[in-house]
Scaffold this motif. Structure first.
Motif, PDB file in Angstrom:
ATOM      1  N   UNK A 187       0.856  -1.210   0.000  1.00 49.85           N
ATOM      2  CA  UNK A 187       0.000   0.000   0.000  1.00 49.85           C
ATOM      3  C   UNK A 187       0.885   1.252   0.000  1.00 49.85           C
ATOM      4  N   UNK A 188       1.931   1.230   0.852  1.00 53.82           N
ATOM      5  CA  UNK A 188       2.652   2.489   1.100  1.00 53.82           C
ATOM      6  C   UNK A 188       3.983   2.605   0.354  1.00 53.82           C
ATOM      7  N   UNK A 189       4.814   1.560   0.432  1.00 54.97           N
ATOM      8  CA  UNK A 189       6.203   1.744   0.005  1.00 54.97           C
ATOM      9  C   UNK A 189       6.501   1.382  -1.450  1.00 54.97           C
ATOM     10  N   UNK A 190       5.662   0.525  -2.049  1.00 59.22           N
ATOM     11  CA  UNK A 190       6.051   0.044  -3.381  1.00 59.22           C
ATOM     12  C   UNK A 190       5.587   0.969  -4.497  1.00 59.22           C
ATOM     13  N   UNK A 191       6.408   1.016  -5.555  1.00 68.94           N
ATOM     14  CA  UNK A 191       5.987   1.827  -6.704  1.00 68.94           C
ATOM     15  C   UNK A 191       5.982   0.969  -7.968  1.00 68.94           C
ATOM     16  N   UNK A 192       6.334  -0.336  -7.835  1.00 69.62           N
ATOM     17  CA  UNK A 192       6.358  -1.207  -9.030  1.00 69.62           C
ATOM     18  C   UNK A 192       4.932  -1.627  -9.406  1.00 69.62           C
ATOM     19  N   UNK A 193       4.834  -2.357 -10.516  1.00 69.02           N
ATOM     20  CA  UNK A 193       3.518  -2.754 -11.038  1.00 69.02           C
ATOM     21  C   UNK A 193       2.762  -3.716 -10.134  1.00 69.02           C
ATOM     22  N   UNK A 194       3.421  -4.256  -9.106  1.00 69.77           N
ATOM     23  CA  UNK A 194       2.761  -5.246  -8.253  1.00 69.77           C
ATOM     24  C   UNK A 194       2.159  -4.676  -6.982  1.00 69.77           C
ATOM     25  N   UNK A 195       2.192  -3.336  -6.836  1.00 68.81           N
ATOM     26  CA  UNK A 195       1.671  -2.732  -5.589  1.00 68.81           C
ATOM     27  C   UNK A 195       0.129  -2.820  -5.554  1.00 68.81           C
ATOM     28  N   UNK A 196      -0.436  -2.522  -4.386  1.00 66.13           N
ATOM     29  CA  UNK A 196      -1.911  -2.516  -4.299  1.00 66.13           C
ATOM     30  C   UNK A 196      -2.418  -1.219  -4.924  1.00 66.13           C
ATOM     31  N   UNK A 197      -3.311  -1.301  -5.918  1.00 67.18           N
ATOM     32  CA  UNK A 197      -3.788  -0.074  -6.558  1.00 67.18           C
ATOM     33  C   UNK A 197      -4.484   0.844  -5.556  1.00 67.18           C
ATOM     34  N   UNK A 198      -4.347   2.166  -5.800  1.00 68.48           N
ATOM     35  CA  UNK A 198      -4.891   3.164  -4.872  1.00 68.48           C
ATOM     36  C   UNK A 198      -6.380   2.934  -4.615  1.00 68.48           C
ATOM     37  N   UNK A 199      -7.113   2.548  -5.695  1.00 70.74           N
ATOM     38  CA  UNK A 199      -8.568   2.371  -5.555  1.00 70.74           C
ATOM     39  C   UNK A 199      -8.868   1.334  -4.453  1.00 70.74           C
ATOM     40  N   UNK A 200      -8.127   0.226  -4.464  1.00 75.40           N
ATOM     41  CA  UNK A 200      -8.362  -0.833  -3.471  1.00 75.40           C
ATOM     42  C   UNK A 200      -8.073  -0.302  -2.065  1.00 75.40           C
ATOM     43  N   UNK A 201      -6.956   0.446  -1.908  1.00 71.86           N
ATOM     44  CA  UNK A 201      -6.616   0.960  -0.570  1.00 71.86           C
ATOM     45  C   UNK A 201      -7.684   1.929  -0.079  1.00 71.86           C
ATOM     46  N   UNK A 202      -8.178   2.808  -0.991  1.00 74.49           N
ATOM     47  CA  UNK A 202      -9.162   3.811  -0.569  1.00 74.49           C
ATOM     48  C   UNK A 202     -10.465   3.121  -0.157  1.00 74.49           C
ATOM     49  N   UNK A 203     -10.939   2.186  -1.004  1.00 72.08           N
ATOM     50  CA  UNK A 203     -12.194   1.475  -0.696  1.00 72.08           C
ATOM     51  C   UNK A 203     -12.048   0.714   0.630  1.00 72.08           C
ATOM     52  N   UNK A 204     -10.905   0.018   0.810  1.00 72.27           N
ATOM     53  CA  UNK A 204     -10.705  -0.788   2.026  1.00 72.27           C
ATOM     54  C   UNK A 204     -10.636   0.106   3.268  1.00 72.27           C
ATOM     55  N   UNK A 205      -9.972   1.286   3.162  1.00 72.22           N
ATOM     56  CA  UNK A 205      -9.870   2.193   4.316  1.00 72.22           C
ATOM     57  C   UNK A 205     -11.260   2.704   4.692  1.00 72.22           C
ATOM     58  N   UNK A 206     -12.016   3.063   3.676  1.00 67.92           N
ATOM     59  CA  UNK A 206     -13.365   3.575   3.919  1.00 67.92           C
ATOM     60  C   UNK A 206     -14.226   2.490   4.603  1.00 67.92           C
ATOM     61  N   UNK A 207     -14.176   1.268   4.064  1.00 71.62           N
ATOM     62  CA  UNK A 207     -14.991   0.188   4.642  1.00 71.62           C
ATOM     63  C   UNK A 207     -14.514  -0.178   6.054  1.00 71.62           C
ATOM     64  N   UNK A 208     -13.195  -0.129   6.275  1.00 74.79           N
ATOM     65  CA  UNK A 208     -12.662  -0.436   7.608  1.00 74.79           C
ATOM     66  C   UNK A 208     -13.174   0.603   8.607  1.00 74.79           C
TER      67      UNK A 208
END
Ligand SMILES: O=c1ccn([C@@H]2O[C@H](COP(=O)(O)OP(=O)(O)O[C@H]3O[C@H](CO)[C@@H](O)[C@H](O)[C@H]3O)[C@@H](O)[C@H]2O)c(=O)[nH]1
Length: 596
Positions: free
Chosen positions: A555-576
């Motif tokens: 979520x935070x440190x990676x910038x390569x193609x395998x990181x968690x896309x921002x959309x997933x992090x935002x949706x998950x944070x909101x739902x959490x």
């Protein structure tokens, strides 16, 4: 020992020295589990508030499922054996002329998800088996109904005339050209190797060219029988609706290799498909030949299990040199989708009239029934995993103690149950040849699957069961992306795409971190009386945090193609956050109390 009239064994086995210890542990652990479940049952009866009732009920259900899965696992521990195989004795025991005919079935269903060069390599390695050649028949079933796959197999048939004598005359063990040429061969065969490698590479270029263009160019179709074969792909021909195509590419009593030796049979089959009749996925494809059972997305599990119920006796051979290699997906979304399909397929068997728990135990006895139930009920792990990933943390965030204090005797029971299960699992893993590091990742994947594929599989199965939706066979991609492969080899998890499968596990990562941090604040402020009461909840949250380290990195440190896309992090944070609010509203009157 399985010996024969010649007195030479083909395999032997000896019991494991762990048998007695396993049985004692099963009894002790079983008693501890029963003690915990009866404590939950009593607490449920004596619960004074709705909150404590629901929290206790959740743990009663979750721990009953853990206990059930523990009971099924014991079937593997009651009589473990080590088997040793002696394939070298085969030739002394049976005349080569008496070897049975060998039909090998290779299935493929999509030239873009399952690259035809992989199918070509599989077919060539099977054709080059160390087995009487005229007895080998290779059937390639193409459910993609693709002229591109047929073209690749035609090329394979031509190349096989060179490859098979090369393997035979030089005692080649790695009979897949891809695997053979992947290693630098510095030997007296250099010239020969170079020539055949050039031939292989030329074939590869032609096949890849055809795949890239999406059609077989005229220049590649020269012979009359080739023109005839491709003429079946008319305008009306689609992958879901087409007549049967059977193309004999090599015939064992007629075709010869370049040294004049006969070749095995190589047959391309694409069974008839129609939009109006169900084709039963791989099971339907296999029924072109063996008698495979329909009714589950995991036809291999279902068919093997039903055959065992009917009295088929099989043994598990695990020779040092692997007999086959398979493809596994290396990015998380493919793994989780594959596991979700398995979860649905397994539940289709577990909750059918052939359930291993009822039908299986009657047909094969309790141990075999439980062993099959262990796989069949695999997805219900998601229920305890989800409970333990959220409930202790949400209650911790709201100042509610739900486990015994460190000084209470029940605390020791929890310690025993946790360590007992984890240490036994670790021992099993390491004694089977694994390392601690791999075991750690394996248990991490178990948690990840519980929060994603098992959960989604369970939901999809229930939707299907209640007639609300249906599901198909989502083919696993075997295409290798170079960047992904590099990250996989470095042990880095590959998220990359935005998928609902990643949302619950990202939510769990956030909630565990928040609870772990908040627990520390509470302890240092001395608000909630202490570490003693919160210890178990903080330990679970901390264990969750350590398991979620790759998720925080992604979520935070990676910038390569395998990181968690921002959309997933935002949706998950909101739902959490929504989940926390819901818990806060529900639990606010119970704060600073103990439920256990
Ligand atoms: O309509 C279909 C769908 C799939 N397949 C073939 O079935 C095989 C399995 O499909 P795949 O997507 O690779 O599934 P996996 O989950 O990776 O495979 C594992 O799990 C399957 C059960 O789900 C078993 O069939 C396989 O043997 C086992 O390796 C592949 O060769 C496909 O080409 C077909 O022939 N027709």
């Amino acid at each position: 020992m399985s010996s024969n009239t010649h007195g030479l064994p083909l395999h032997t086995h000896k019991p494991s020295r762990r048998t007695t210890a396993n049985r004692i542990f099963a009894v002790l652990y079983g008693c501890a589990t029963l003690a915990l479940l009866s404590h939950h049952a009593l607490s449920l009866l004596n619960s004074t508030t709705l909150t404590s009732f629901f929290i206790t009920l959740t743990f009663l259900i979750s721990d009953s499922i853990l206990a059930f899965m523990f009971a099924t696992t014991q079937s593997f521990h009651m009589r473990p054996i080590y088997r040793k195989e002696f394939p070298e004795n085969l030739i002394r025991v049976v005349e080569e002329s008496e070897f049975p005919a060998l039909d090998v079935f290779i299935s493929t269903a999509d030239p873009y998800k399952e690259p035809p060069m992989n199918v070509v390599n599989t077919a060539l390695s099977v054709m080059a088996y160390d087995y009487p050649i005229q007895k080998v028949s290779v059937y390639v079933s193409d459910d993609g109904g693709s002229s591109l796959t047929l073209f690749a197999l035609m090329e394979a048939a031509k190349f096989a005339r060179h490859w098979l004598p090369f393997c035979r005359n030089n005692n080649i063990v790695d009979c897949s050209p891809e695997a053979y040429f992947a290693i630098d061969r510095d030997s007296h065969l250099s010239d020969q190797v170079e020539n055949i490698k050039v031939m292989y590479k030329r074939m590869e270029v032609r096949v890849k060219n055809v795949i890239e263009r999406g059609k077989v160019a005229q220049e590649y179709i020269t012979r009359e029988e080739e023109i005839q074969a491709f003429s079946k792909w008319t305008e009306e021909f689609t992958r879901q609706d087409h007549p049967t195509v059977i193309q004999v590419l090599l015939e064992s009593n007629k075709d010869k290799d370049i040294t004049g030796n006969l070749m095995p049979n190589l047959i391309y089959v694409s069974r008839e498909k129609s939009k109006t009749s169900t084709h039963h996925f791989k099971a339907g494809a296999l029924n072109v030949l063996i008698g495979v059972r329909y009714g589950s997305l995991v036809e291999d599990y279902f068919t093997g299990y039903r055959l065992q119920c009917e009295g088929w006796k099989s043994i598990f051979c695990h020779p040092d040199r692997a007999a086959f290699y398979g493809d596994i997906p290396i990015n998380l979304v493919e793994v989780l989708n594959q596991n979700k399909r398995w979860a649905i397929g397994l539940l289709e068997v577990a909750f059918s009239k052939f359930s291993p728990i009822t039908f299986g135990t009657r047909a094969m006895g309790p141990l075999m029934g439980l062993a099959y139930a262990h796989s069949g009920f695999w997805p219900i792990w998601s229920i305890p995993i989800i409970s333990y990933a959220f409930l202790p943390q949400l209650t911790l965030l709201n100042g509610l103690t739900i486990f015994p204090k460190v000084s209470e005797p029940w605390f020791l029971l929890y310690v025993y149950l946790f360590l007992g299960a984890y240490i036994q699992d670790l021992l099993d893993f390491v004694l089977a040849g694994g390392t601690f590091y791999r075991w750690w990742n394996d248990q991490r994947m178990w948690i990840i699957r519980g929060l994603s594929s098992y959960l989604f599989g369970l939901i999809e199965f229930l939707l299907k069961y209640s007639g609300i939706s249906t599901h198909g066979f989502n083919l696993t991609s075997k295409v290798l992306d170079e960047d992904q492969r590099k990250r996989y080899e470095q042990g880095t998890m590959e998220f990359g795409v935005s998928s609902p499968l990643f949302v619950p596990l990202t939510m769990a990562a956030i909630v565990n971190l928040a609870a772990f941090a908040w627990g520390h604040v509470e302890v240092f402020r001395g608000t909630n009386n202490n570490l003693e009461g919160l210890f178990v909840q903080m330990f679970i949250a901390g264990f969750g945090v350590v398991n979620c380290i790759p998720i925080y990195e992604a979520i935070i440190f990676r910038s390569d193609g395998g990181k968690i896309p921002r959309k997933t992090s935002v949706v998950a944070t909101f739902l959490a956050f929504l989940l926390y609010l819901a818990a806060h509203v529900t639990l606010r009157n119970s704060a600073a109390k103990s439920v256990f």
